[in-house]
Design an enzyme around this catalytic site. Sequence first.
Site, PDB file in Angstrom:
ATOM      1  N   HIS A   1       0.427  -1.238   0.046  1.00 24.62           N
ATOM      2  CA  HIS A   1       0.138   0.113  -0.049  1.00 24.62           C
ATOM      3  C   HIS A   1       0.853   1.492   0.319  1.00 24.62           C
ATOM      4  O   HIS A   1       1.315   1.413   1.047  1.00 24.62           O
ATOM      5  CB  HIS A   1      -0.304  -0.355   1.324  1.00 24.62           C
ATOM      6  CG  HIS A   1      -1.990  -0.949   1.299  1.00 24.62           C
ATOM      7  ND1 HIS A   1      -3.749  -0.886   2.025  1.00 24.62           N
ATOM      8  CD2 HIS A   1      -2.273  -1.764   0.669  1.00 24.62           C
ATOM      9  CE1 HIS A   1      -3.805  -1.733   1.996  1.00 24.62           C
ATOM     10  NE2 HIS A   1      -3.774  -2.212   0.134  1.00 24.62           N
TER      11      HIS A   1
ATOM     12  N   LYS B   1       0.502  -0.036  15.181  1.00 19.49           N
ATOM     13  CA  LYS B   1       2.048  -0.053  15.567  1.00 19.49           C
ATOM     14  C   LYS B   1       2.896  -1.614  16.107  1.00 19.49           C
ATOM     15  O   LYS B   1       3.684  -1.634  16.268  1.00 19.49           O
ATOM     16  CB  LYS B   1       2.505   0.527  16.153  1.00 19.49           C
ATOM     17  CG  LYS B   1       2.660   2.462  15.339  1.00 19.49           C
ATOM     18  CD  LYS B   1       4.042   1.975  14.613  1.00 19.49           C
ATOM     19  CE  LYS B   1       4.033   3.268  13.216  1.00 19.49           C
ATOM     20  NZ  LYS B   1       4.320   2.580  11.874  1.00 19.49           N
TER      21      LYS B   1
ATOM     22  N   PRO C   1      -4.938   0.705  18.757  1.00 22.26           N
ATOM     23  CA  PRO C   1      -4.789  -0.288  17.214  1.00 22.26           C
ATOM     24  C   PRO C   1      -4.244   1.135  15.758  1.00 22.26           C
ATOM     25  O   PRO C   1      -4.157   0.629  15.125  1.00 22.26           O
ATOM     26  CB  PRO C   1      -5.665  -0.818  16.852  1.00 22.26           C
ATOM     27  CG  PRO C   1      -6.530  -0.342  18.155  1.00 22.26           C
ATOM     28  CD  PRO C   1      -5.876   0.515  19.072  1.00 22.26           C
TER      29      PRO C   1
ATOM     30  N   TYR D   1       3.987   6.731  10.309  1.00 20.22           N
ATOM     31  CA  TYR D   1       3.371   5.177   9.353  1.00 20.22           C
ATOM     32  C   TYR D   1       4.095   4.590   8.632  1.00 20.22           C
ATOM     33  O   TYR D   1       4.020   2.937   9.283  1.00 20.22           O
ATOM     34  CB  TYR D   1       1.966   6.073   8.541  1.00 20.22           C
ATOM     35  CG  TYR D   1       0.436   4.562   8.234  1.00 20.22           C
ATOM     36  CD1 TYR D   1      -0.232   4.255   8.895  1.00 20.22           C
ATOM     37  CD2 TYR D   1       1.173   3.671   7.928  1.00 20.22           C
ATOM     38  CE1 TYR D   1      -1.497   3.793   9.155  1.00 20.22           C
ATOM     39  CE2 TYR D   1      -0.476   2.502   7.707  1.00 20.22           C
ATOM     40  CZ  TYR D   1      -1.403   2.827   8.601  1.00 20.22           C
ATOM     41  OH  TYR D   1      -2.514   1.917   8.363  1.00 20.22           O
TER      42      TYR D   1
ATOM     43  N   TYR E   1      -9.211   5.556   7.167  1.00 17.67           N
ATOM     44  CA  TYR E   1      -9.293   5.726   8.409  1.00 17.67           C
ATOM     45  C   TYR E   1     -10.276   7.129   8.886  1.00 17.67           C
ATOM     46  O   TYR E   1     -10.207   7.913   7.783  1.00 17.67           O
ATOM     47  CB  TYR E   1      -7.820   6.240   8.895  1.00 17.67           C
ATOM     48  CG  TYR E   1      -7.299   5.267   9.107  1.00 17.67           C
ATOM     49  CD1 TYR E   1      -6.481   4.645   8.021  1.00 17.67           C
ATOM     50  CD2 TYR E   1      -6.938   4.784  10.457  1.00 17.67           C
ATOM     51  CE1 TYR E   1      -5.058   3.924   8.177  1.00 17.67           C
ATOM     52  CE2 TYR E   1      -5.855   3.999  11.121  1.00 17.67           C
ATOM     53  CZ  TYR E   1      -5.324   3.343   9.564  1.00 17.67           C
ATOM     54  OH  TYR E   1      -4.263   2.646   9.744  1.00 17.67           O
TER      55      TYR E   1
HETATM   56  C1  DHB Z   1      -5.737  -2.926  10.404  1.00 13.79           C
HETATM   57  C2  DHB Z   1      -5.468  -3.181  12.263  1.00 13.79           C
HETATM   58  C3  DHB Z   1      -5.026  -1.568  12.137  1.00 13.79           C
HETATM   59  O1  DHB Z   1      -4.835  -0.881  13.769  1.00 13.79           O
HETATM   60  C4  DHB Z   1      -4.498  -0.619  11.358  1.00 13.79           C
HETATM   61  O2  DHB Z   1      -4.392   0.504  11.711  1.00 13.79           O
HETATM   62  C5  DHB Z   1      -5.322  -0.786  10.028  1.00 13.79           C
HETATM   63  C6  DHB Z   1      -5.220  -2.018   9.300  1.00 13.79           C
HETATM   64  C7  DHB Z   1      -6.291  -4.364   9.827  1.00 13.79           C
HETATM   65  O3  DHB Z   1      -6.444  -5.325  11.408  1.00 13.79           O
HETATM   66  O4  DHB Z   1      -6.331  -5.328   8.901  1.00 13.79           O
END
Ligand code: DHB
Length: 399
Positions: A78, A301, A297, A389, A206
């Site tokens: 990505h 990270k 999450p 990121y 997001y």
């Molecule tokens: C996923 C989980 C995340 O916490 C994130 O920031 C991006 C992707 C996932 O499970 O695909």
Amino acid sequence: MAARKIITTQVAIVGAGPAGLMLSHLLAQAGVESTVIEIRSRQEISETVRAGILEHGTVNMLVDSGVSDRVLREGDRHDGIELRFNGESHRIDFKDLVGESVWLYPQTDVFMDLAARREADGGDVRYSVTDTTVHDIEGKPKIWFTDADGTEYELQADFVAGADGSRSHCRFQIPEAHRKWYFHEYPFAWFGILAEAPRSSDELIYANSANGFALISQRTETVQRMYFQCDPNEDVNNWSEERIWDAFRSRVNGNGFELKEGPVIDKMVLKFRSFVHTPMRHGKLFLAGDAAHTVPPTGAKGLNLAIHDVKVLFEGLDSFYKTGSSALLDSYSDRALERVWKAQQFSYWMTSMLHTPADADDFSRARQLGELNSVVSSRHGKVYLAEAYTCLLYTSRCV
Ligand code: DHB
């Protein structure tokens, strides 16, 4: 009762998640012996749905150390993400901003690759053990455990790596007077689903909205992973498919964008918080990954941070066994914690910028939109997000 069977090794590793197995793999490559013990079964770990974004440093470690190149063949590269707020999408173009990418490759696959490689190399990994207790970390470390057949063992080692996850037992071996814990709680959790549906977008979205946060991620052509912000005490049984899709629609749909929906095949509430245990080393015990820290999450990270700890710990152990010097082991905690706090900052920032507390007043909501607008309208703002990121934990190639 029969006496415990004694096993000796150089490094005893508690926990066969990605951190523990990666450490065991790297040590084996350097000619250092390890034994890994794990209370869960291999199947149980393989079936746990976890997050899915890998930084390039994590990908490089998997590929360059010979674990597997499956991530390059089956993972999805990505080159950006979308931030969506006020009904509009804003692309954060990682390639353009910092020349980097990330890979969508679920942690479960990382585990399966590592477990298969350790097995193929004859690594000593014991799943489904019980009654694990760690002793004498200030002297000659020993771990007592019972294997799946009921045989009791004493594992003797030079060092113990505590990679036993967020409910770590190892960290309790560090005397209270020698440890400090940092916590931050958030007034929300994630409601996560797997849905049988086509992709709604090529990249992750997001989304921030007055109704709360949502994240649109993917797994395969036909199965998608998505999350929306919920109350930490939410009960999944109160959520019908229709109610779930309504929650997503009210957070991401609009201005021509519509999520592709389908049957929900899994649903769960994921609670989270920020936690750091300092120092990450006491005596012969080294904590790595979630045993020492957890991040919310948002920004994915957690796994990358765990793999980074392992890289730093491996350098220390390798140097000790090659040269007899403990200098790199002595600086393990400080070096690992520098990245831990950067990851805490990034994850906290992404979480607070994108989630909407249930009691948010008009000022905080309008300020939040001001913050999001500041980020997407400033190249420097976008560069910070892109840099953190994609390569927060591995700075070798980032701007
Ligand atoms: C996923 C989980 C995340 O916490 C994130 O920031 C991006 C992707 C996932 O499970 O695909």
